[in-house]
Design an enzyme around this catalytic site. Structure first.
Site, PDB file in Angstrom:
ATOM      1  N   CYS A  26      63.358  75.684   0.863  1.00  0.00           N
ATOM      2  CA  CYS A  26      64.382  75.315  -0.108  1.00  0.00           C
ATOM      3  C   CYS A  26      65.682  76.054   0.217  1.00  0.00           C
ATOM      4  CB  CYS A  26      63.943  75.690  -1.510  1.00  0.00           C
ATOM      5  SG  CYS A  26      62.279  75.172  -1.881  1.00  0.00           S
ATOM      6  N   ASN A  66      63.366  80.859  -3.737  1.00  0.00           N
ATOM      7  CA  ASN A  66      62.688  80.347  -2.538  1.00  0.00           C
ATOM      8  C   ASN A  66      61.494  81.247  -2.286  1.00  0.00           C
ATOM      9  OD1 ASN A  66      64.685  78.520  -2.155  1.00  0.00           O
ATOM     10  ND2 ASN A  66      65.547  79.475  -0.332  1.00  0.00           N
ATOM     11  N   GLU A 104      47.766  67.217  23.241  1.00  0.00           N
ATOM     12  CA  GLU A 104      48.983  67.551  22.496  1.00  0.00           C
ATOM     13  C   GLU A 104      50.084  68.038  23.446  1.00  0.00           C
ATOM     14  OE1 GLU A 104      50.312  67.117  19.744  1.00  0.00           O
ATOM     15  OE2 GLU A 104      51.746  68.742  19.414  1.00  0.00           O
ATOM     16  N   LYS A 152      53.773  66.301  23.906  1.00  0.00           N
ATOM     17  CA  LYS A 152      55.060  67.004  23.735  1.00  0.00           C
ATOM     18  C   LYS A 152      55.957  66.781  24.937  1.00  0.00           C
ATOM     19  CE  LYS A 152      55.029  67.593  20.406  1.00  0.00           C
ATOM     20  NZ  LYS A 152      54.080  67.580  19.336  1.00  0.00           N
ATOM     21  N   GLU A 198      57.315  63.244  24.999  1.00  0.00           N
ATOM     22  CA  GLU A 198      58.275  62.958  23.921  1.00  0.00           C
ATOM     23  C   GLU A 198      59.663  63.499  24.206  1.00  0.00           C
ATOM     24  OE1 GLU A 198      56.436  62.927  19.593  1.00  0.00           O
ATOM     25  OE2 GLU A 198      55.892  64.747  20.661  1.00  0.00           O
ATOM     26  N   LYS A 212      61.053  60.292  13.036  1.00  0.00           N
ATOM     27  CA  LYS A 212      60.287  61.437  12.554  1.00  0.00           C
ATOM     28  C   LYS A 212      59.056  60.994  11.777  1.00  0.00           C
ATOM     29  CE  LYS A 212      59.322  65.719  11.687  1.00  0.00           C
ATOM     30  NZ  LYS A 212      58.477  66.281  12.759  1.00  0.00           N
TER      31      LYS A 212
HETATM   32  C1  F6R Z   1      54.400  64.135  17.741  1.00  0.00           C
HETATM   33  C2  F6R Z   1      54.680  63.692  16.397  1.00  0.00           C
HETATM   34  C3  F6R Z   1      53.966  62.494  15.890  1.00  0.00           C
HETATM   35  C4  F6R Z   1      53.425  62.764  14.488  1.00  0.00           C
HETATM   36  C5  F6R Z   1      52.787  61.495  13.920  1.00  0.00           C
HETATM   37  C6  F6R Z   1      52.169  61.721  12.573  1.00  0.00           C
HETATM   38  O1  F6R Z   1      55.181  65.212  18.113  1.00  0.00           O
HETATM   39  O2  F6R Z   1      55.486  64.256  15.712  1.00  0.00           O
HETATM   40  O3  F6R Z   1      52.941  62.131  16.751  1.00  0.00           O
HETATM   41  O4  F6R Z   1      52.511  63.805  14.558  1.00  0.00           O
HETATM   42  O5  F6R Z   1      53.751  60.486  13.824  1.00  0.00           O
HETATM   43  O6  F6R Z   1      53.109  62.067  11.623  1.00  0.00           O
HETATM   44  P1  F6R Z   1      52.686  62.721  10.256  1.00  0.00           P
HETATM   45  O7  F6R Z   1      52.081  64.053  10.585  1.00  0.00           O
HETATM   46  O8  F6R Z   1      53.949  62.831   9.471  1.00  0.00           O
HETATM   47  O9  F6R Z   1      51.669  61.812   9.647  1.00  0.00           O
END
Ligand code: F6R
Length: 609
Positions: free
Chosen positions: A2, A99, A483, A487, A490, A604
């Protein structure tokens, strides 16, 4: 998390507070509010963007030259006007923005209610207002009342208090949640983050943990929690607004990677009872009876959250002895999943809004499964629709590629594993105690990796022109290989494949030559020897090798480069191994002159199928 902004001076406070809140919006928010001191305290709060608050403020008289304001990112209690800050005491004599997390808020709330206090919100923060109220009614001065109230509180706080009776005075205090005081000409600002005040002043005083400040338009007096006076120099920030939001880091992704020691601490705060050797997960209490009866856990998630689920499979099977399956949210509903009333379907999601994961939960509910969530965003759709759950408390993640949320998911899954093992009597006290003690040590070990990150930077620079990379790991580390590869793809657009080491010979080894490097996760654990054999096989094909290993492991004869991490118990080692992979992906993006905060084609939160 916050955001806080406070002002005291000769100008109208409201426009300054609103401007500060706007600057804090990048941190994520679900509601906001302000209190301005005039002949009384005037408070306005709104759910949603700061623009909603701006709209509401237009209909209220908020004249006054001192005030406090807050943008909230929910941790305790859903996003709502009642739960938005500032919070007042029963008499409306003081107003507080906070916070952090008050760990003992439930017992304090019960105590205060028993003494006649009436609570208006579900937040942990409101207890602070009532504690101060009691001391003020005992005629304690405001500064002393705040200090004495904080002695009752366990947890973290960055807070600012304003009172009706004491004009032109703000009291600030810090423990584990940052606060900075901005020094202007006959005016002072208080903020959780310099970005909120950087356009007003660059002269600042940073509060340290255990410090309180009384701030008026005349100056600042500082004191410790044990009432010792403190003197501090004003510092000059040379940040612009852009740098300030990233706390001096060039990118959010790096900021969030560097935050991880604190993130793990926050995810575990109040949940590790080292004395009793127990995992304390209040969010699962209500469904404890059903959890004793379950015979299967199905974890659903997408992307990194799915990979966290795969680590969870190893963790829960290892610690609790319950069969676990992990399913991609995006595939789950296209099958005919076999779910009974003794199945738990556990969703993992940072945003809590991923459409496929949400649909998987709805499907599970239709079939009467018990649904749980490991979610970062409080009050999100999945958090609301699941029967119970454990929040990650990683704070808002702004970088598109998940880093700190993933690590917080692993920390929470470890706690869930211990919790289920203890609940069902399948985990020995010794194992539970050892796991919790190791979990408690993790933030320092992550910090150690971050302190040595120069080596990762150099390695990334050396390999920055590669176009392919194979990531390998075995057992707990197979999902970390997936993973790590994700990364790299991406943020640096390097083609990467994540495989479990044992699968390497069933296909991917055909790719290997001197232009196709591999990153092998090979800490000294129960599968170390097997990983060494795989590395021999890759070497025999002249494939360049980078080993992520524990200090002292004998792999120098096998690798071209090694990155060492501290050793912890086997089931928690993946949390540590993840950190260099995140840094490597980040540094590769930088070396390739890409912006890791804005990977092409990615959103995101994926809220459509
Ligand atoms: C990878 C990434 C995505 C999310 C996925 C799930 O770096 O960010 O693979 O992990 O889109 O998103 P959430 O966790 O918000 O359900």
């Amino acid at each position: 998390m916050c955001g806080i902004i406070g002002y005291v001076g000769s100008k109208q406070a409201t426009p300054i507070l609103l401007k500060g809140l706007k600057a804090l919006e990048y941190r994520g928010y679900d509601s906001s509010g302000l209190t301005v001191q005039s002949d009384r305290l005037v408070t306005v709060r709104a759910v949603g963007e700061v623009s909603e608050l701006v709209e509401r403020v237009q209909h209220v008289r908020t004249q006054g030259t001192a005030g406090i304001a807050h943008t909230r990112w929910a941790t305790h209690g859903i996003p709502s006007v009642e739960n938005a800050h500032p919070h007042a005491d029963c008499a409306g004599g003081i107003s507080v923005v906070h916070n952090g997390i008050i760990e003992n808020h439930i017992e304090l709330r019960e105590e205060l209610i028993a003494r006649g206090h009436v609570f208006a919100s579900e937040t942990d923060s409101e207890v602070i207002a009532h504690l101060i109220e009691e001391r003020l009614s005992d005629c304690r001065p405001l500064f002393a009342a705040v200090r004495e109230s904080l002695a009752r509180v366990r947890g973290t706080y960055g807070l600012v208090v304003i009172s009706k009776e004491i004009p032109q005075t703000l009291i600030a205090a810090r423990m584990g949640s940052p606060l900075v005081i901005g020094v202007g000409d006959g005016e002072y600002f208080i903020a959780s983050d310099p970005s909120a005040i950087i356009e007003q002043t660059k002269d600042v005083i940073f509060l340290d943990d255990g410090e309180l400040a009384a701030v008026t338009s005349e100056g600042v007096s500082l004191m410790s929690l044990d009432a010792q006076e403190i003197q501090k120099e004003t510092q000059q920030l040379d940040w612009d607004i852009e740098t300030a939001t990233k706390e001096g880091n060039p990118h959010f992704m790096l900021k969030e990677i560097l935050e991880q020691p604190q993130v793990i601490e926050n995810s575990c705060r109040g949940r590790i009872d080292l004395i009793e050797g127990r995992a304390v997960l209040g969010g699962l209490k209500e469904v404890e009876d059903r959890l004793r009866e379950i015979d299967r856990v199905v974890i659903v998630g997408c992307g990194s959250a799915y990979y966290a689920g795969l680590v969870g499979e190893y963790l829960i099977e290892d610690l609790a002895g319950i069969p676990v399956e992990v399913e991609l949210g995006s595939e789950y509903r296209y099958r005919k999943p076999i779910i009974t009333e003794r199945t738990v379907v556990l969703a993992i999601s940072q945003s809590g809004e991923t459409a496929d994961t949400l649909e998987a939960i709805r499907e599970a509910k239709r079939k009467n499964a018990l649904t749980l969530g490991i979610i970062n965003t409080v009050g999100s759709s999945i958090a609301r629709e699941t029967d119970a759950g454990v929040y990650c408390h990683a704070g808002p993640e702004i970088g598109v590629a998940s880093t700190k949320a993933f690590v917080s998911q692993l920390a929470v899954l470890s706690l869930v594993g211990v919790y289920l093992g203890q609940l069902r009597g399948s985990l020995s006290d010794r194992n539970a105690g050892a796991t919790l003690a190791a979990l408690y040590e993790l933030p320092d070990q992550v910090q150690e990796i971050l302190n040595d990150r120069n080596l990762v930077t150099q390695t990334a620079k050396k390999y920055s022109s590669i176009e392919n990379c194979l990531y390998l790991g075995r057992s707990f580390h197979a999902p970390i290989a997936y993973e790590g590869a994700l990364k790299l793809k991406e943020v640096s657009y390097v083609h990467a494949e994540g495989y479990s080491s044992g699968e390497m010979k069933h296909g991917p080894i055909a790719l290997i030559d001197q232009g196709f490097p591999s990153i092998v996760l090979c800490p000294e654990d129960s599968v170390f020897e097997k990983n060494c054999s795989n590395m021999q096989e890759l070497r025999a094909r002249r494939g360049p090798l980078i080993g992520i290993t524990t200090k002292g492991a004998q792999i120098d004869h096998l690798v071209d480069a090694r990155i060492d991490i501290p050793k912890t118990i086997e089931c928690l080692q993946p949390i540590l191994s993840t950190i260099p992979l995140q840094l490597f992906a980040y540094e590769m993006a930088i070396a390739r002159k890409l912006n890791p905060d804005k990977p092409r084609n990615l959103a995101k939160s994926v809220t459509v199928e």
